[in-house]
Design a protein around this motif. Structure first.
Motif, PDB file in Angstrom:
ATOM      1  N   ILE A  88      62.235   2.428  38.341  1.00 40.44           N
ATOM      2  CA  ILE A  88      62.974   3.587  38.847  1.00 40.44           C
ATOM      3  C   ILE A  88      64.448   3.475  38.437  1.00 40.44           C
ATOM      4  N   GLY A  89      64.946   4.537  37.823  1.00 41.44           N
ATOM      5  CA  GLY A  89      66.319   4.569  37.332  1.00 41.44           C
ATOM      6  C   GLY A  89      66.466   4.130  35.892  1.00 41.44           C
ATOM      7  N   GLU A  90      65.413   3.575  35.328  1.00 40.02           N
ATOM      8  CA  GLU A  90      65.469   3.094  33.943  1.00 40.02           C
ATOM      9  C   GLU A  90      65.292   4.257  32.956  1.00 40.02           C
ATOM     10  N   PRO A  91      66.008   4.213  31.812  1.00 35.04           N
ATOM     11  CA  PRO A  91      65.834   5.261  30.795  1.00 35.04           C
ATOM     12  C   PRO A  91      64.528   5.062  30.033  1.00 35.04           C
ATOM     13  N   LYS A  92      63.877   6.172  29.748  1.00 38.93           N
ATOM     14  CA  LYS A  92      62.635   6.161  28.982  1.00 38.93           C
ATOM     15  C   LYS A  92      62.666   7.304  27.969  1.00 38.93           C
ATOM     16  N   ALA A  93      61.726   7.254  27.038  1.00 44.90           N
ATOM     17  CA  ALA A  93      61.595   8.332  26.047  1.00 44.90           C
ATOM     18  C   ALA A  93      60.123   8.586  25.785  1.00 44.90           C
ATOM     19  N   ILE A  94      59.829   9.848  25.491  1.00 45.78           N
ATOM     20  CA  ILE A  94      58.474  10.238  25.097  1.00 45.78           C
ATOM     21  C   ILE A  94      58.562  10.877  23.716  1.00 45.78           C
ATOM     22  N   TYR A  95      57.672  10.464  22.833  1.00 44.77           N
ATOM     23  CA  TYR A  95      57.590  11.105  21.512  1.00 44.77           C
ATOM     24  C   TYR A  95      56.373  12.018  21.490  1.00 44.77           C
ATOM     25  N   ILE A  96      56.612  13.299  21.188  1.00 43.77           N
ATOM     26  CA  ILE A  96      55.540  14.285  21.106  1.00 43.77           C
ATOM     27  C   ILE A  96      55.381  14.683  19.640  1.00 43.77           C
ATOM     28  N   PRO A  97      54.216  14.421  19.027  1.00 45.06           N
ATOM     29  CA  PRO A  97      54.009  14.806  17.627  1.00 45.06           C
ATOM     30  C   PRO A  97      53.737  16.305  17.516  1.00 45.06           C
ATOM     31  N   GLN A  98      53.192  16.725  16.379  1.00 43.78           N
ATOM     32  CA  GLN A  98      52.878  18.149  16.200  1.00 43.78           C
ATOM     33  C   GLN A  98      51.837  18.601  17.225  1.00 43.78           C
ATOM     34  N   VAL A  99      52.139  19.709  17.896  1.00 43.97           N
ATOM     35  CA  VAL A  99      51.215  20.327  18.840  1.00 43.97           C
ATOM     36  C   VAL A  99      50.993  21.758  18.358  1.00 43.97           C
ATOM     37  N   PHE A 100      49.734  22.158  18.157  1.00 41.70           N
ATOM     38  CA  PHE A 100      49.465  23.518  17.666  1.00 41.70           C
ATOM     39  C   PHE A 100      49.186  24.445  18.837  1.00 41.70           C
ATOM     40  N   SER A 101      50.001  25.531  18.908  1.00 39.62           N
ATOM     41  CA  SER A 101      51.070  25.754  17.947  1.00 39.62           C
ATOM     42  C   SER A 101      52.399  26.067  18.647  1.00 39.62           C
ATOM     43  N   ALA A 102      52.409  26.148  20.003  1.00 36.76           N
ATOM     44  CA  ALA A 102      53.645  26.276  20.784  1.00 36.76           C
ATOM     45  C   ALA A 102      53.425  25.610  22.146  1.00 36.76           C
ATOM     46  N   TYR A 103      54.519  25.057  22.718  1.00 36.04           N
ATOM     47  CA  TYR A 103      54.334  24.425  24.017  1.00 36.04           C
ATOM     48  C   TYR A 103      55.646  24.380  24.797  1.00 36.04           C
ATOM     49  N   LYS A 104      55.514  24.211  26.116  1.00 34.62           N
ATOM     50  CA  LYS A 104      56.625  23.912  27.031  1.00 34.62           C
ATOM     51  C   LYS A 104      56.231  22.669  27.806  1.00 34.62           C
ATOM     52  N   LEU A 105      57.174  21.719  27.937  1.00 32.74           N
ATOM     53  CA  LEU A 105      56.837  20.451  28.571  1.00 32.74           C
ATOM     54  C   LEU A 105      57.761  20.201  29.758  1.00 32.74           C
ATOM     55  N   TRP A 106      57.134  19.863  30.904  1.00 32.42           N
ATOM     56  CA  TRP A 106      57.878  19.480  32.110  1.00 32.42           C
ATOM     57  C   TRP A 106      57.592  18.021  32.461  1.00 32.42           C
ATOM     58  N   LEU A 107      58.561  17.359  33.047  1.00 38.07           N
ATOM     59  CA  LEU A 107      58.350  16.097  33.736  1.00 38.07           C
ATOM     60  C   LEU A 107      58.680  16.354  35.199  1.00 38.07           C
ATOM     61  N   ASN A 108      57.661  16.237  36.053  1.00 40.68           N
ATOM     62  CA  ASN A 108      57.756  16.677  37.449  1.00 40.68           C
ATOM     63  C   ASN A 108      58.177  18.157  37.456  1.00 40.68           C
ATOM     64  N   ASP A 109      59.291  18.497  38.022  1.00 35.25           N
ATOM     65  CA  ASP A 109      59.668  19.916  38.081  1.00 35.25           C
ATOM     66  C   ASP A 109      60.785  20.269  37.083  1.00 35.25           C
ATOM     67  N   GLU A 110      61.088  19.354  36.148  1.00 32.02           N
ATOM     68  CA  GLU A 110      62.183  19.599  35.206  1.00 32.02           C
ATOM     69  C   GLU A 110      61.634  19.967  33.823  1.00 32.02           C
ATOM     70  N   LEU A 111      62.060  21.129  33.309  1.00 28.74           N
ATOM     71  CA  LEU A 111      61.684  21.546  31.968  1.00 28.74           C
ATOM     72  C   LEU A 111      62.456  20.688  30.953  1.00 28.74           C
ATOM     73  N   MET A 112      61.723  19.949  30.129  1.00 29.59           N
ATOM     74  CA  MET A 112      62.354  19.009  29.215  1.00 29.59           C
ATOM     75  C   MET A 112      62.518  19.568  27.804  1.00 29.59           C
ATOM     76  N   VAL A 113      61.531  20.318  27.328  1.00 28.12           N
ATOM     77  CA  VAL A 113      61.597  20.830  25.949  1.00 28.12           C
ATOM     78  C   VAL A 113      60.683  22.050  25.820  1.00 28.12           C
ATOM     79  N   GLU A 114      61.094  22.972  24.974  1.00 28.50           N
ATOM     80  CA  GLU A 114      60.290  24.144  24.652  1.00 28.50           C
ATOM     81  C   GLU A 114      60.226  24.255  23.129  1.00 28.50           C
ATOM     82  N   ASN A 115      59.030  24.265  22.595  1.00 23.71           N
ATOM     83  CA  ASN A 115      58.807  24.288  21.147  1.00 23.71           C
ATOM     84  C   ASN A 115      58.042  25.559  20.799  1.00 23.71           C
ATOM     85  N   GLY A 116      58.733  26.539  20.193  1.00 27.63           N
ATOM     86  CA  GLY A 116      58.122  27.840  19.989  1.00 27.63           C
ATOM     87  C   GLY A 116      58.111  28.627  21.288  1.00 27.63           C
TER      88      GLY A 116
END
Length: 603
Positions: A97-125
């Motif tokens: 808890i409190g430690e920095p982390k990263a997630i790598y998301i490769p190609q996803v066909f063909s559009a997506y929105k990603l949340w971690l818990n209730d926070e929108l992290m990235v929108e692709n397309g």
């Protein structure tokens, strides 16, 4: 040399195997949940994630009473569902808890929105429930976050109206941000090394083709390498978007599939031409025509349709590789240049293809290796082509040397024929040639240029062919009018030889025109003076006069050597170039040796 290349190929093969064997730990995913331990720097989230088909759920939507299926990551959804939500619960330890982390998301066909818990992290397309509203954008992304609680829910809305099936095609990683970055940098370096190698191979062989347009083998090989290099910009890290961030995903998909089919037809055409000298073949024509039809369909159709052409592609791959094996057997029987290296590289390529098929089916947990196997295979082809060209150039060099020697012999023969008309022996031509060669070397010219003067000097009197025998062989003194006719042999010889691009005949033309010019400007035909007289003409002038004075002619007897040397001292700066006269006088013993070596018979 062969052992060196075999060693390089074998080393490359082991590098590929080591690359494939480098793997991160796969986490056991049970019912869409995974536990991540503090000591794990990078973990690969491969397994079965929960999927809610035909539902776009956001963090506020409860899933307690919703039915779900599971999808394999990496992999495609099993159904034709065009949109839905996938979910994975990541369980961290309290110490994270409190430690920095990263997630790598490769190609996803063909559009997506990603949340971690209730926070929108990235929108692709743009995710939507209809094709009209959806915008595809399958670019790999990195998501950085701090672990806020032990249980973190990764929820991803996905819509797909532009690919044959939705899904995540590559590996998803989670872990230490620095470790994730290092891994991606390593992957990018490998990818760009391959891209650069393909582009360099392509440019190199395109330059070969530009300089030798008859060599279509180099053209097909160059186009294959360049197109595959372009294709590698479109896949993997999708580097094309780094240079052109506003590119349409639909355009990238079209370009990717066009490159695949174009590479296939170039590949089979190249091998067919290399081993069978390009004779027509039904299989080759079938692959080429089918590939061209597929390219037309790709250009004209929607991605949802043309991405299903992978079935045709697999079929063409099978035909192409079967035919390639046939050609290789044929090449072995014909002892084709470099065929053993091609066979070895093909084995490596097939091994990488088998690896990728097993990886795609999750039988092996390695990585995609086909681009590296193909790079090795192309490198072997490049070596084979280079070796083939080296052999061709050696043969051309040999034939050129033979042609040059034949040309020199013909020039000597022509010179001898000319001198025979004027009742002189062929040895006059040989003596003048050798005098000129010696004088040129002593003057400081290169051996190559001295050889050129030696050969070209044999034509100094070729214009005498146009002089009547009554004047050419007159035993007594010529009248002024007859002497005027004799002088025309310089311009006649020049006119005979000037219409050529060959260096030998060009030099012969120059010598024929200028070897009677005099340093003080009193010579003929143009009355040139000093260094306006070409050097070749000045050299042959001394050689020709020395031979004329030192041998018997039909109209005179040979002079004694003291009188000859006195004459040259007297004419220094008048008839002859002063510097050349000094060189001649300093080395006169060598000139006398040449005179004695080529004596006229009976004289």
């Amino acid at each position: 040399m062969h052992r060196t290349y075999y060693f390089l190929l074998l080393s490359s093969f082991f590098i590929i195997l080591l690359t494939g064997c480098q793997q991160n730990q796969d986490k056991a995913i049970h019912e869409g949940q995974v536990s991540i331990q503090p000591n794990e720097e990078i973990v690969r989230l491969s397994g079965y994630w929960n999927v809610y088909q035909e539902r776009l759920l956001d963090p506020m939507d409860s899933t307690n009473h919703l039915s779900f299926d599971q999808i394999k990551v990496p992999g495609y959804w099993d159904s034709d569902t065009e949109y839905g939500t996938i979910e994975l619960v990541m369980q961290f330890s309290e110490s994270d808890i409190g430690e920095p982390k990263a997630i790598y998301i490769p190609q996803v066909f063909s559009a997506y929105k990603l949340w971690l818990n209730d926070e929108l992290m990235v929108e692709n397309g743009k995710v939507a429930t209809s094709k009209k509203e959806s915008v595809p954008r399958g670019i790999p992304k990195r998501v950085y976050f701090n672990v806020s609680q032990e249980k973190m829910i990764l929820r991803m809305q996905v819509s797909n109206f532009y690919y044959r099936q939705p899904g995540i095609l590559g590996k998803v990683y989670v872990g230490n941000p620095t470790a994730i970055e290092d891994k991606l940098i390593g992957s990018t370096i490998q990818e760009w090394f391959s891209i650069g190698a393909f582009i360099i191979f392509g440019i190199n062989h395109m330059l070969i083709y530009i300089n030798r347009k008859k060599e279509r083998l180099s053209l097909y090989f160059a186009l294959f390498c360049l197109l595959y290099g372009i294709r590698m910009l479109l896949i993997g890290q999708a580097s094309i978007f780094y240079f052109f961030p506003d590119f349409s995903m639909i355009f990238v998909l079209k370009l990717n599939y066009i490159c695949i089919f174009a590479c296939l037809l170039l590949f089979i055409k190249y091998f067919h031409l290399m081993i069978t000298t390009g004779k027509s073949n039904f299989i080759v024509n079938f692959v080429i025509i089918t590939s061209l039809l597929c390219i037309v369909l790709i250009i004209l159709s929607d991605p949802k349709f043309f991405t299903n052409l992978h079935i045709v592609l697999y079929f063409l791959f099978f035909i192409t590789f079967s035919y390639l094996l046939f050609l290789i057997v044929k090449g072995i029987k014909k002892k084709q240049v470099g065929i053993n290296i091609v066979v070895f590289a093909l084995i490596v390529l097939i091994a990488t293809i088998i690896n990728d098929l097993a990886y795609d089916a999750q039988i092996l947990k390695t990585t995609v290796l086909t681009p590296y196997g193909l790079l090795l295979f192309i490198g072997a082809q490049s070596f084979t082509i280079s070796k083939r060209f080296a052999g061709s150039f050696s043969e051309i060099e040999f034939l050129s040397k033979e042609l040059e020697n034949t040309q020199r012999e013909l020039l000597f023969t022509l010179g001898e024929i000319t001198e025979t008309r004027s009742k002189e022996t062929g040895n006059h031509v040989k003596r003048v040639a050798n005098y000129s060669y010696l004088l040129a070397l002593k003057y400081g010219l290169s051996k190559k240029e001295a050889e050129l003067i030696k050969a070209a000097s044999t034509l100094h009197d070729v214009g005498k062919i146009g002089i009547p025998d009554s004047i050419l062989n007159k035993p007594g003194k010529l009248t002024e009018e007859e002497y005027g006719v004799i002088k025309k042999h310089t311009t006649i010889g020049h006119q005979m030889l000037k219409h050529t691009n060959g260096s030998l005949l060009k030099a012969g033309s120059l010598i024929a025109l200028t070897h009677h010019e005099k340093y003080d400007g009193s010579g003929y035909p143009k009355g040139l003076q000093g260094e306006d007289i070409p050097l070749y003409g000045r050299i042959v002038a001394i050689s020709d006069v020395f031979d004329a004075l030192s041998t018997d002619r039909i109209y005179k007897k040979a002079w004694n050597m003291e009188d000859i040397l006195a004459y040259f001292r007297l004419e220094k700066g008048k008839h002859f170039d002063p510097r050349l006269v000094d060189i001649f006088l300093d080395n006169v013993k060598e000139f006398i040796k040449i005179k004695d070596a080529f004596k006229d018979e009976g004289r």
